[in-house]
Design a protein around this motif. Structure first.
Motif, PDB file in Angstrom:
ATOM      1  N   ILE A  42       0.800  -1.194   0.049  1.00 63.38           N
ATOM      2  CA  ILE A  42      -0.066  -0.075  -0.050  1.00 63.38           C
ATOM      3  C   ILE A  42       0.857   1.114  -0.050  1.00 63.38           C
ATOM      4  CG2 ILE A  42      -1.776   1.463   1.388  1.00 63.38           C
ATOM      5  CD1 ILE A  42      -2.858  -1.190   2.427  1.00 63.38           C
ATOM      6  N   ILE A  43       0.767   2.238  -1.070  1.00 60.40           N
ATOM      7  CA  ILE A  43       1.473   3.549  -1.157  1.00 60.40           C
ATOM      8  C   ILE A  43       0.735   4.546  -0.860  1.00 60.40           C
ATOM      9  CG2 ILE A  43       3.298   2.168  -2.819  1.00 60.40           C
ATOM     10  CD1 ILE A  43       1.810   3.840  -4.769  1.00 60.40           C
ATOM     11  N   SER A  44      -0.570   4.427  -0.594  1.00 54.76           N
ATOM     12  CA  SER A  44      -1.314   5.955  -0.136  1.00 54.76           C
ATOM     13  C   SER A  44      -0.948   6.332   1.014  1.00 54.76           C
ATOM     14  CB  SER A  44      -2.758   5.551  -0.333  1.00 54.76           C
ATOM     15  OG  SER A  44      -2.994   4.194  -0.340  1.00 54.76           O
ATOM     16  N   LYS A  45      -0.833   7.751   1.147  1.00 52.96           N
ATOM     17  CA  LYS A  45      -0.397   8.359   2.229  1.00 52.96           C
ATOM     18  C   LYS A  45      -1.658   8.613   3.322  1.00 52.96           C
ATOM     19  CE  LYS A  45       3.801  10.351   0.734  1.00 52.96           C
ATOM     20  NZ  LYS A  45       4.035   9.507  -0.437  1.00 52.96           N
ATOM     21  N   ILE A  57      -7.337   4.078  -2.037  1.00 53.24           N
ATOM     22  CA  ILE A  57      -6.341   3.222  -1.507  1.00 53.24           C
ATOM     23  C   ILE A  57      -5.315   2.930  -2.718  1.00 53.24           C
ATOM     24  CG2 ILE A  57      -5.459   1.233  -0.246  1.00 53.24           C
ATOM     25  CD1 ILE A  57      -8.367   1.049   0.682  1.00 53.24           C
ATOM     26  N   GLU A  58      -4.065   3.287  -2.699  1.00 52.49           N
ATOM     27  CA  GLU A  58      -3.174   3.269  -3.807  1.00 52.49           C
ATOM     28  C   GLU A  58      -2.040   1.962  -3.427  1.00 52.49           C
ATOM     29  OE1 GLU A  58      -1.694   7.096  -5.679  1.00 52.49           O
ATOM     30  OE2 GLU A  58      -2.173   7.498  -3.538  1.00 52.49           O
ATOM     31  N   TYR A  59      -2.201   1.184  -4.297  1.00 53.61           N
ATOM     32  CA  TYR A  59      -0.910  -0.087  -4.079  1.00 53.61           C
ATOM     33  C   TYR A  59       0.047   0.032  -5.347  1.00 53.61           C
ATOM     34  CZ  TYR A  59      -5.739  -1.419  -2.806  1.00 53.61           C
ATOM     35  OH  TYR A  59      -6.850  -1.546  -2.070  1.00 53.61           O
ATOM     36  N   THR A  60       1.185  -1.030  -5.002  1.00 53.12           N
ATOM     37  CA  THR A  60       1.716  -1.332  -6.112  1.00 53.12           C
ATOM     38  C   THR A  60       1.853  -2.965  -6.039  1.00 53.12           C
ATOM     39  OG1 THR A  60       4.228  -1.279  -4.896  1.00 53.12           O
ATOM     40  CG2 THR A  60       3.396   0.578  -6.325  1.00 53.12           C
ATOM     41  N   VAL A  61       1.760  -3.522  -7.139  1.00 50.27           N
ATOM     42  CA  VAL A  61       1.819  -5.020  -7.008  1.00 50.27           C
ATOM     43  C   VAL A  61       2.923  -5.595  -8.282  1.00 50.27           C
ATOM     44  CG1 VAL A  61      -0.555  -5.404  -6.176  1.00 50.27           C
ATOM     45  CG2 VAL A  61      -0.214  -5.084  -8.804  1.00 50.27           C
ATOM     46  N   GLU A  74     -11.051   2.372  -5.412  1.00 49.21           N
ATOM     47  CA  GLU A  74     -12.169   3.271  -4.614  1.00 49.21           C
ATOM     48  C   GLU A  74     -12.890   2.337  -3.776  1.00 49.21           C
ATOM     49  OE1 GLU A  74     -15.537   6.769  -4.947  1.00 49.21           O
ATOM     50  OE2 GLU A  74     -14.259   6.233  -6.647  1.00 49.21           O
ATOM     51  N   ILE A  75     -13.207   2.823  -2.566  1.00 48.94           N
ATOM     52  CA  ILE A  75     -14.248   2.017  -1.651  1.00 48.94           C
ATOM     53  C   ILE A  75     -15.453   2.840  -2.174  1.00 48.94           C
ATOM     54  CG2 ILE A  75     -15.102   1.319   0.428  1.00 48.94           C
ATOM     55  CD1 ILE A  75     -12.393   0.030  -0.331  1.00 48.94           C
ATOM     56  N   THR A  76     -16.208   2.108  -2.943  1.00 54.20           N
ATOM     57  CA  THR A  76     -17.451   2.789  -3.477  1.00 54.20           C
ATOM     58  C   THR A  76     -18.955   3.004  -2.463  1.00 54.20           C
ATOM     59  OG1 THR A  76     -18.055   0.963  -4.920  1.00 54.20           O
ATOM     60  CG2 THR A  76     -16.794   2.670  -5.777  1.00 54.20           C
ATOM     61  N   ASP A  86     -14.969  -2.776  -3.518  1.00 58.83           N
ATOM     62  CA  ASP A  86     -13.938  -1.705  -4.149  1.00 58.83           C
ATOM     63  C   ASP A  86     -14.035  -2.078  -5.647  1.00 58.83           C
ATOM     64  OD1 ASP A  86     -11.643  -3.713  -4.875  1.00 58.83           O
ATOM     65  OD2 ASP A  86     -12.502  -4.340  -3.081  1.00 58.83           O
ATOM     66  N   GLU A  87     -13.612  -0.732  -6.388  1.00 55.66           N
ATOM     67  CA  GLU A  87     -13.674  -0.760  -7.667  1.00 55.66           C
ATOM     68  C   GLU A  87     -12.248  -0.080  -8.227  1.00 55.66           C
ATOM     69  OE1 GLU A  87     -17.277   0.591  -9.856  1.00 55.66           O
ATOM     70  OE2 GLU A  87     -18.213   0.573  -7.856  1.00 55.66           O
ATOM     71  N   GLN A  88     -11.688  -0.551  -9.294  1.00 54.97           N
ATOM     72  CA  GLN A  88     -10.372  -0.138  -9.745  1.00 54.97           C
ATOM     73  C   GLN A  88     -10.753   1.280 -10.414  1.00 54.97           C
ATOM     74  OE1 GLN A  88      -7.553  -2.284 -12.184  1.00 54.97           O
ATOM     75  NE2 GLN A  88      -8.347  -0.920 -13.713  1.00 54.97           N
ATOM     76  N   ARG A  89      -9.738   2.328  -9.749  1.00 56.59           N
ATOM     77  CA  ARG A  89     -10.078   3.406 -10.519  1.00 56.59           C
ATOM     78  C   ARG A  89      -8.718   3.673 -11.718  1.00 56.59           C
ATOM     79  NH1 ARG A  89     -14.476   3.295 -10.346  1.00 56.59           N
ATOM     80  NH2 ARG A  89     -15.825   4.007  -8.802  1.00 56.59           N
ATOM     81  N   TYR A  90      -7.623   2.861 -11.556  1.00 56.26           N
ATOM     82  CA  TYR A  90      -6.571   2.950 -12.325  1.00 56.26           C
ATOM     83  C   TYR A  90      -5.988   1.531 -12.083  1.00 56.26           C
ATOM     84  CZ  TYR A  90      -2.689   4.327 -14.932  1.00 56.26           C
ATOM     85  OH  TYR A  90      -1.362   4.371 -15.980  1.00 56.26           O
ATOM     86  N   GLY A  91      -5.506   0.799 -12.820  1.00 57.92           N
ATOM     87  CA  GLY A  91      -4.745  -0.187 -12.841  1.00 57.92           C
ATOM     88  C   GLY A  91      -4.763  -1.154 -14.045  1.00 57.92           C
ATOM     89  N   PRO A  92      -4.286  -2.516 -13.934  1.00 58.65           N
ATOM     90  CA  PRO A  92      -4.349  -3.580 -14.895  1.00 58.65           C
ATOM     91  C   PRO A  92      -5.582  -3.800 -15.710  1.00 58.65           C
ATOM     92  CG  PRO A  92      -3.956  -4.576 -12.871  1.00 58.65           C
ATOM     93  CD  PRO A  92      -4.149  -3.075 -12.531  1.00 58.65           C
TER      94      PRO A  92
END
Length: 157
Positions: A42-45, A57-61, A74-76, A86-92
């Motif tokens: 988790i990389i979100s501050k 919530i931001e992550y790296t995987v 985003e927790i919608t 939760d729904e992806q806002r940006y990612g794979p």
């Protein structure tokens, strides 16, 4: 156009609804139930300690060859001690919609995950799902199932 795929898992665990909700609705616990080889961080501050609708919530995987991917969810929706989404806002994925449901049952909690996902790149995404993604997601949910049993025990039948 690529297809929308879905996964559904159900697990019964011998803990209270409050304990289940407190653990699974805390973003900081996600790493504990994710395979180490995914390099999940988790990389979100400013993602907060308690889950709420609108939370980012931001992550790296590192799902393939250790190459880091950025992922933002985003927790919608949140209905306390019942479900969150939760729904992806940006990612794979071109679509990622993950429902987490909790229900008190005799002797514990029934937890159900339902994921709908779609891969980019039309038929190439469908091929990627058949070759890699479907199996990788199954392995992640299998790992979670076993890890939850280790953490909380096995429900007696």
């Amino acid at each position: 156009m690529s297809k929308v795929y879905s996964i559904k898992t159900i697990q019964k665990i011998p803990i209270s609804l409050d304990t289940a909700w407190d653990f699974f609705s805390s973003p900081d616990n996600l790493k504990k139930i994710t395979p180490d080889n995914l390099g999940f961080e988790i990389i979100s501050k400013h993602h907060g300690d308690k889950m709420y609708a609108g939370q980012i919530i931001e992550y790296t995987v590192r799902p393939v060859l250790g190459i880091p991917l950025y992922w933002m969810t985003e927790i919608t929706q949140v209905d306390d001690k019942k479900f969150f989404i939760d729904e992806q806002r940006y990612g794979p994925y071109s679509l990622w919609h993950h429902q987490h449901h909790f229900k008190a049952i005799e002797g514990g909690v029934e937890m159900m995950d339902i994921v709908h996902y779609k891969l980019p790149l039309w038929f190439i995404g469908d091929i990627g799902n058949a070759i890699l993604v479907k199996h990788q997601l199954k392995n992640i949910f299998d790992f979670r199932y076993k890890k939850v049993e280790e953490l909380f025990g096995v429900m007696e039948h």
